[in-house]
Design a protein around this motif. Structure first.
Motif, PDB file in Angstrom:
ATOM      1  N   PHE A 102       9.809  -6.637  -3.019  1.00 37.10           N
ATOM      2  CA  PHE A 102      11.019  -5.860  -3.246  1.00 37.10           C
ATOM      3  C   PHE A 102      11.744  -5.685  -1.919  1.00 37.10           C
ATOM      4  CE2 PHE A 102       8.449  -4.653  -6.864  1.00 37.10           C
ATOM      5  CZ  PHE A 102       9.366  -4.502  -7.894  1.00 37.10           C
ATOM      6  N   SER A 103      13.049  -5.590  -1.971  1.00 36.32           N
ATOM      7  CA  SER A 103      13.789  -5.258  -0.761  1.00 36.32           C
ATOM      8  C   SER A 103      13.729  -3.751  -0.543  1.00 36.32           C
ATOM      9  CB  SER A 103      15.249  -5.708  -0.883  1.00 36.32           C
ATOM     10  OG  SER A 103      15.950  -4.890  -1.807  1.00 36.32           O
ATOM     11  N   TYR A 104      13.752  -3.356   0.720  1.00 35.81           N
ATOM     12  CA  TYR A 104      13.724  -1.923   1.025  1.00 35.81           C
ATOM     13  C   TYR A 104      14.969  -1.242   0.476  1.00 35.81           C
ATOM     14  CZ  TYR A 104      13.358   2.435   3.590  1.00 35.81           C
ATOM     15  OH  TYR A 104      13.258   3.763   3.911  1.00 35.81           O
ATOM     16  N   LYS A 105      16.074  -1.958   0.428  1.00 36.21           N
ATOM     17  CA  LYS A 105      17.322  -1.393  -0.089  1.00 36.21           C
ATOM     18  C   LYS A 105      17.156  -1.006  -1.566  1.00 36.21           C
ATOM     19  CE  LYS A 105      22.290  -2.390  -0.420  1.00 36.21           C
ATOM     20  NZ  LYS A 105      23.338  -3.403  -0.126  1.00 36.21           N
ATOM     21  N   GLN A 106      16.454  -1.860  -2.340  1.00 31.79           N
ATOM     22  CA  GLN A 106      16.197  -1.536  -3.743  1.00 31.79           C
ATOM     23  C   GLN A 106      15.425  -0.229  -3.887  1.00 31.79           C
ATOM     24  OE1 GLN A 106      14.357  -5.498  -4.692  1.00 31.79           O
ATOM     25  NE2 GLN A 106      15.334  -5.152  -6.679  1.00 31.79           N
ATOM     26  N   LEU A 107      14.362  -0.103  -3.087  1.00 31.25           N
ATOM     27  CA  LEU A 107      13.495   1.065  -3.197  1.00 31.25           C
ATOM     28  C   LEU A 107      14.180   2.310  -2.654  1.00 31.25           C
ATOM     29  CD1 LEU A 107      10.127  -0.582  -2.130  1.00 31.25           C
ATOM     30  CD2 LEU A 107      11.183  -0.456  -4.394  1.00 31.25           C
ATOM     31  N   PHE A 108      15.016   2.143  -1.643  1.00 32.20           N
ATOM     32  CA  PHE A 108      15.780   3.267  -1.095  1.00 32.20           C
ATOM     33  C   PHE A 108      16.721   3.831  -2.162  1.00 32.20           C
ATOM     34  CE2 PHE A 108      19.175   5.264   1.326  1.00 32.20           C
ATOM     35  CZ  PHE A 108      18.490   5.913   2.342  1.00 32.20           C
ATOM     36  N   LYS A 109      17.392   2.930  -2.880  1.00 31.43           N
ATOM     37  CA  LYS A 109      18.303   3.378  -3.928  1.00 31.43           C
ATOM     38  C   LYS A 109      17.535   3.972  -5.106  1.00 31.43           C
ATOM     39  CE  LYS A 109      22.222   0.298  -3.017  1.00 31.43           C
ATOM     40  NZ  LYS A 109      23.088  -0.781  -3.582  1.00 31.43           N
ATOM     41  N   ALA A 110      16.377   3.413  -5.391  1.00 30.51           N
ATOM     42  CA  ALA A 110      15.593   3.889  -6.539  1.00 30.51           C
ATOM     43  C   ALA A 110      15.177   5.339  -6.376  1.00 30.51           C
ATOM     44  CB  ALA A 110      14.357   3.008  -6.724  1.00 30.51           C
ATOM     45  N   THR A 111      15.005   5.790  -5.138  1.00 32.31           N
ATOM     46  CA  THR A 111      14.548   7.158  -4.862  1.00 32.31           C
ATOM     47  C   THR A 111      15.630   8.019  -4.234  1.00 32.31           C
ATOM     48  OG1 THR A 111      13.714   6.419  -2.714  1.00 32.31           O
ATOM     49  CG2 THR A 111      12.161   6.386  -4.556  1.00 32.31           C
ATOM     50  N   ARG A 112      16.874   7.542  -4.265  1.00 29.12           N
ATOM     51  CA  ARG A 112      18.000   8.246  -3.640  1.00 29.12           C
ATOM     52  C   ARG A 112      17.706   8.546  -2.163  1.00 29.12           C
ATOM     53  NH1 ARG A 112      21.074  10.903  -7.740  1.00 29.12           N
ATOM     54  NH2 ARG A 112      21.083   9.526  -9.560  1.00 29.12           N
ATOM     55  N   LEU A 129       9.564  13.328  -4.844  1.00 30.15           N
ATOM     56  CA  LEU A 129       8.203  13.244  -4.319  1.00 30.15           C
ATOM     57  C   LEU A 129       7.192  13.659  -5.390  1.00 30.15           C
ATOM     58  CD1 LEU A 129       6.930  12.493  -1.579  1.00 30.15           C
ATOM     59  CD2 LEU A 129       7.006  14.910  -0.981  1.00 30.15           C
ATOM     60  N   LEU A 130       6.224  12.767  -5.669  1.00 33.17           N
ATOM     61  CA  LEU A 130       5.180  13.063  -6.642  1.00 33.17           C
ATOM     62  C   LEU A 130       3.950  13.672  -5.998  1.00 33.17           C
ATOM     63  CD1 LEU A 130       5.300   9.828  -8.849  1.00 33.17           C
ATOM     64  CD2 LEU A 130       6.173  12.091  -9.437  1.00 33.17           C
ATOM     65  N   GLY A 131       3.669  13.309  -4.742  1.00 37.90           N
ATOM     66  CA  GLY A 131       2.477  13.816  -4.082  1.00 37.90           C
ATOM     67  C   GLY A 131       2.396  13.364  -2.644  1.00 37.90           C
ATOM     68  N   VAL A 132       1.626  14.116  -1.856  1.00 35.25           N
ATOM     69  CA  VAL A 132       1.401  13.805  -0.453  1.00 35.25           C
ATOM     70  C   VAL A 132      -0.097  13.877  -0.199  1.00 35.25           C
ATOM     71  CG1 VAL A 132       1.830  14.479   1.939  1.00 35.25           C
ATOM     72  CG2 VAL A 132       3.629  14.762   0.237  1.00 35.25           C
ATOM     73  N   GLY A 133      -0.636  12.883   0.483  1.00 38.31           N
ATOM     74  CA  GLY A 133      -2.060  12.888   0.804  1.00 38.31           C
ATOM     75  C   GLY A 133      -2.318  12.134   2.086  1.00 38.31           C
ATOM     76  N   GLY A 134      -3.611  11.920   2.392  1.00 34.32           N
ATOM     77  CA  GLY A 134      -3.951  11.220   3.622  1.00 34.32           C
ATOM     78  C   GLY A 134      -3.427   9.806   3.645  1.00 34.32           C
ATOM     79  N   PHE A 135      -3.251   9.182   2.446  1.00 31.79           N
ATOM     80  CA  PHE A 135      -2.784   7.800   2.375  1.00 31.79           C
ATOM     81  C   PHE A 135      -1.297   7.677   2.659  1.00 31.79           C
ATOM     82  CE2 PHE A 135      -2.805   9.746  -1.830  1.00 31.79           C
ATOM     83  CZ  PHE A 135      -1.474   9.638  -2.177  1.00 31.79           C
ATOM     84  N   GLY A 136      -0.522   8.722   2.458  1.00 37.63           N
ATOM     85  CA  GLY A 136       0.923   8.645   2.619  1.00 37.63           C
ATOM     86  C   GLY A 136       1.610   9.461   1.540  1.00 37.63           C
ATOM     87  N   ARG A 137       2.789   9.025   1.121  1.00 37.75           N
ATOM     88  CA  ARG A 137       3.573   9.768   0.126  1.00 37.75           C
ATOM     89  C   ARG A 137       3.897   8.868  -1.064  1.00 37.75           C
ATOM     90  NH1 ARG A 137       5.568  11.232   5.137  1.00 37.75           N
ATOM     91  NH2 ARG A 137       7.250   9.719   5.115  1.00 37.75           N
ATOM     92  N   VAL A 138       3.925   9.464  -2.257  1.00 43.10           N
ATOM     93  CA  VAL A 138       4.232   8.728  -3.479  1.00 43.10           C
ATOM     94  C   VAL A 138       5.496   9.324  -4.107  1.00 43.10           C
ATOM     95  CG1 VAL A 138       3.418   8.001  -5.746  1.00 43.10           C
ATOM     96  CG2 VAL A 138       1.794   8.251  -3.867  1.00 43.10           C
ATOM     97  N   TYR A 139       6.447   8.451  -4.448  1.00 44.28           N
ATOM     98  CA  TYR A 139       7.725   8.876  -5.007  1.00 44.28           C
ATOM     99  C   TYR A 139       7.928   8.268  -6.399  1.00 44.28           C
ATOM    100  CZ  TYR A 139       8.986  10.182  -0.208  1.00 44.28           C
ATOM    101  OH  TYR A 139       9.015  10.743   1.045  1.00 44.28           O
ATOM    102  N   ARG A 140       8.639   8.992  -7.229  1.00 44.85           N
ATOM    103  CA  ARG A 140       9.102   8.434  -8.495  1.00 44.85           C
ATOM    104  C   ARG A 140      10.488   7.851  -8.272  1.00 44.85           C
ATOM    105  NH1 ARG A 140      12.422  10.479 -12.235  1.00 44.85           N
ATOM    106  NH2 ARG A 140      12.372  12.525 -11.222  1.00 44.85           N
ATOM    107  N   GLY A 141      10.757   6.706  -8.890  1.00 42.44           N
ATOM    108  CA  GLY A 141      12.059   6.084  -8.712  1.00 42.44           C
ATOM    109  C   GLY A 141      12.457   5.260  -9.922  1.00 42.44           C
ATOM    110  N   VAL A 142      13.721   4.879  -9.975  1.00 43.48           N
ATOM    111  CA  VAL A 142      14.242   4.008 -11.031  1.00 43.48           C
ATOM    112  C   VAL A 142      14.921   2.830 -10.348  1.00 43.48           C
ATOM    113  CG1 VAL A 142      15.791   3.805 -13.001  1.00 43.48           C
ATOM    114  CG2 VAL A 142      14.580   5.959 -12.591  1.00 43.48           C
TER     115      VAL A 142
END
Length: 661
Positions: free
Chosen positions: A331-341, A348-361
């Motif tokens: 995926f391009s970073y631009k796609q994912l940037f737009k998907a998560t505004r 943000l769905l969660g934060v942990g030692g691994f990093g951060r998880v986001y919901r996106g479209v």
């Protein structure tokens, strides 16, 4: 010489007795031992951490306190009160927490930040030789530390797994109701910690700074600290950060041995700094107006050039020649940037030692996805890791979370999964306030996860060993189907091949005993974890719960003991009530014991597990099982201070990537 022999001990005792009672209404001129990020601000605040990542800070009294009147005596009563505040980098998530500590030394060496709060490390966590007593104020929910949530107060003795913990809050004197407090609110709070040495009663109370001390304590715990606390100990604080970070402040602190602790003078406490806000530099503003006055055209040209540079940097990616083979999965970073505004906190769905998880479209297809941002500092093994990720992206099974692709930036790997709207299974099993699952739902999820594991072990073109099967890695789709996810630790090899020895990774409580000797993962080690998973779904319990009675702390031991007594059905989740199918529940409990057998050769394959769950073949003769589970078998106890547990902390969080891959 006579004077040295007799007067020096008197002076030492006088110094110790003087140090047993102190009050700091602010810390200007305070005599404290500081290390790590800890510092005293010009305003008189004790700041333990800032927003530097993976760091720690300690602050201790410089003179040890006398906690016993004789070497073999009991611990003297003590009490302390302090005002604290936690200001997180992100408004919704704190960056680990801090703890009030009693330690034999004011120099805590070789300690780790993140989940260890700057008090322990992976090898000494839980060791009774630590002689550490702490009360933690934790803002991260860590399954490996058996945390109850991401906003709790816990009593820690020699390790990071709390002996007892409660959600942060207080019991109102007016109506007797529990009132929640958010540790990461940035608002000052006051905490009291009181130990009655005669009755061996420990009380912890928390309230907002604006109200008096509640009559009822948040935490009450009967414990004999005589084997934990030595004759002389240092009192202080420890805090740490991970990927999410927080400022940890102490505004005032009072301590008293064998008596009522002096109250703090709230009006004399220093003020917290105002939140940092973005503002334009005055010099830059003047320069901007000068440029405007000279030439609007020049300013527009500079602004346009800057926008191009910022936009280019914002969407910059790391792309190497070898990645052309994986172009369809990138995926391009631009796609994912737009998907998560723009990766906003509201997504943000969660934060942990691994990093951060986001919901996106995804903007083009409108597909809902979960986007995991994993930070790394080394490029070693990246090519092999991405190749395995792309291979895993070819997995197609209704009970696996599809990995859709990836994206790479400098120092960051981004994984894109199909979004599971009903979150992870552990939320329904362990979190208070969540609606419980019926037995039919649980049995359906169990059979689904078993089907997914069979596909990984036998039915795909290569053998996939998941290495981290547990309830928190089972996600639920819109129809409440169980889907096994998080393949960050998975290993692949060809059918008929031999898996390579690797670094030990996984989660304590789910690791097969033989891994501590060989570090060679097999499908059988996945079956062991699946057996523990069966027990936690049927019993509604985590694999290890240190706060329970000794004979109930380890789930496998407890279920096994009840099976031997003929009372295995009493281990079922009480929330099921009487709405369950007894034959199915008994099958799952016994199958859980069989799959988690200490001998790899005694465990069934996943194909045989499927046959057992669907009633196609009978469960092995109970007499045979009883012979396998004898007192002389190689069964490894997880409880107490077993060395296996001490050395096998989970690697599934902090070192998810590039550690032995």
């Amino acid at each position: 010489m006579f004077l040295k022999i007799f007067i020096w001990p008197l002076l030492l005792n006088l110094a110790l007795s003087t140090a047993s009672d102190f009050t700091y209404n602010g810390f200007k001129g305070a005599n404290l031992s500081l290390d790590g990020m800890a510092t005293l601000t010009s305003d008189g605040l004790l700041r333990l951490t800032n927003i530097s990542k993976h760091e720690q800070g300690h602050a201790f009294s410089t003179v040890p306190l006398q906690f016993k009147r004789s070497p073999m005596g009991t611990v003297i009563s003590f009490s302390t009160v302090f005002v604290f505040a936690i200001a997180p980098e992100y408004s919704m998530f704190g960056g680990h927490g801090f703890a009030f500590v009693l330690s034999p030394s004011m120099h805590l060496l070789q300690t780790f930040p993140t989940r260890y709060l700057g008090l322990f490390n992976s090898s000494n966590n839980g060791n009774p030789l630590n002689h550490i007593f702490a009360v933690e104020f934790d803002t991260i929910e860590d399954a490996e530390m058996a945390d109850i949530n991401d906003n709790h107060v816990g009593i820690d003795i020699n390790g990071g797994i709390s002996n007892k913990s409660k959600p942060t809050g207080f019991i109102s004197d007016d109506d007797g109701q529990f009132k929640n407090l958010s540790l990461v609110s940035g608002e000052p709070m006051i905490a009291w910690i009181e130990y009655d040495g005669i009755n061996m009663q420990l009380n912890v109370t928390v309230s907002p700074l604006s109200m008096p001390k509640p009559k009822l304590a948040l935490l009450s715990f009967t414990v004999n600290l005589s084997n934990v606390i030595l004759d002389h100990m240092y009192a202080g604080f420890s805090a740490s950060t991970g990927l999410p970070c927080s400022f940890h402040y102490i505004l005032g602190w009072s301590f008293k041995m064998d008596g009522k602790v002096p109250e703090l003078d709230i009006s004399s406490l220093p003020r917290l700094p105002r939140a940092v806000t973005s503002s334009k530099d005055k010099t830059g503003t003047i320069l901007m107006w000068l440029l405007l006055s000279l030439s609007v055209l020049v300013l527009m040209t500079v602004a346009a050039a800057r926008m191009i540079m910022v936009r280019k940097k914002r969407f910059s990616e790391l792309l190497e020649d070898w990645e052309l083979d994986f172009e369809l999965h990138r995926f391009s970073y631009k796609q994912l940037f737009k998907a998560t505004r723009g990766f906003k906190d509201e997504y943000l769905l969660g934060v942990g030692g691994f990093g951060r998880v986001y919901r996106g479209v995804l903007p083009d297809t409108k597909v809902e996805v979960a986007i995991k941002r994993v930070c790394h500092e080394s490029r070693q093994g990246v090519r092999e890791f991405v190749a395995e990720l792309v291979s895993l992206g070819q997995l197609q099974h209704r009970n696996l979370v599809p990995l859709l692709g990836y994206c790479r930036r400098e120092g960051e790997l981004i994984l894109v999964y199909e979004y599971m709207p009903n979150r992870s299974l552990d939320k329904y099993l362990f979190c208070e306030g969540e609606s419980t699952l019926s037995w039919s739902q649980r049995f359906w999820i169990i059979k689904g996860v078993a089907s997914g594991l069979l596909y990984l072990h036998e039915d795909w073109e290569r053998v996939v060993i998941h290495r981290d099967v547990k309830a928190s890695n089972v996600l639920l789709d819109g129809d409440m189907n169980g889907r096994l996810g998080d393949f960050g630790l998975a290993r692949l090899y060809d059918h008929g091949g031999v898996p390579q020895t690797t670094h030990l990774a996984g989660t304590v409580g789910y690791l097969a005993p033989e891994l501590s000797r060989t570090c060679r993962v097999t499908t059988s080690s996945d079956v062991f974890a699946f057996g523990v998973f069966l027990l936690e779904v049927a019993c509604g319990r985590r694999p290890i719960e240190p706060e329970k009675a000794e004979d109930m702390q380890v789930l496998i031991d407890w279920v096994l003991a009840n099976w031997r007594k003929g009372t295995i059905m009493e281990t079922r989740d009480e929330r099921l009530g009487e709405e369950y199918v007894a034959e199915e529940l008994e099958l799952v409990l016994k199958l859980g014991l069989l799959c988690s057998h200490p001998l790899p050769t005694a465990r069934p394959s996943m194909r045989r597990v499927i046959q057992l769950l669907h009633g196609n073949i009978p469960l092995p003769d109970p007499l045979l099982l009883n012979q396998l589970y004898t007192k002389d078998s190689a069964f490894v106890k997880y409880g107490g201070t077993n060395a296996y547990v001490m050395s096998c902390t989970s690697l599934s969080s902090e070192s998810l990537l590039f550690s032995g891959r």
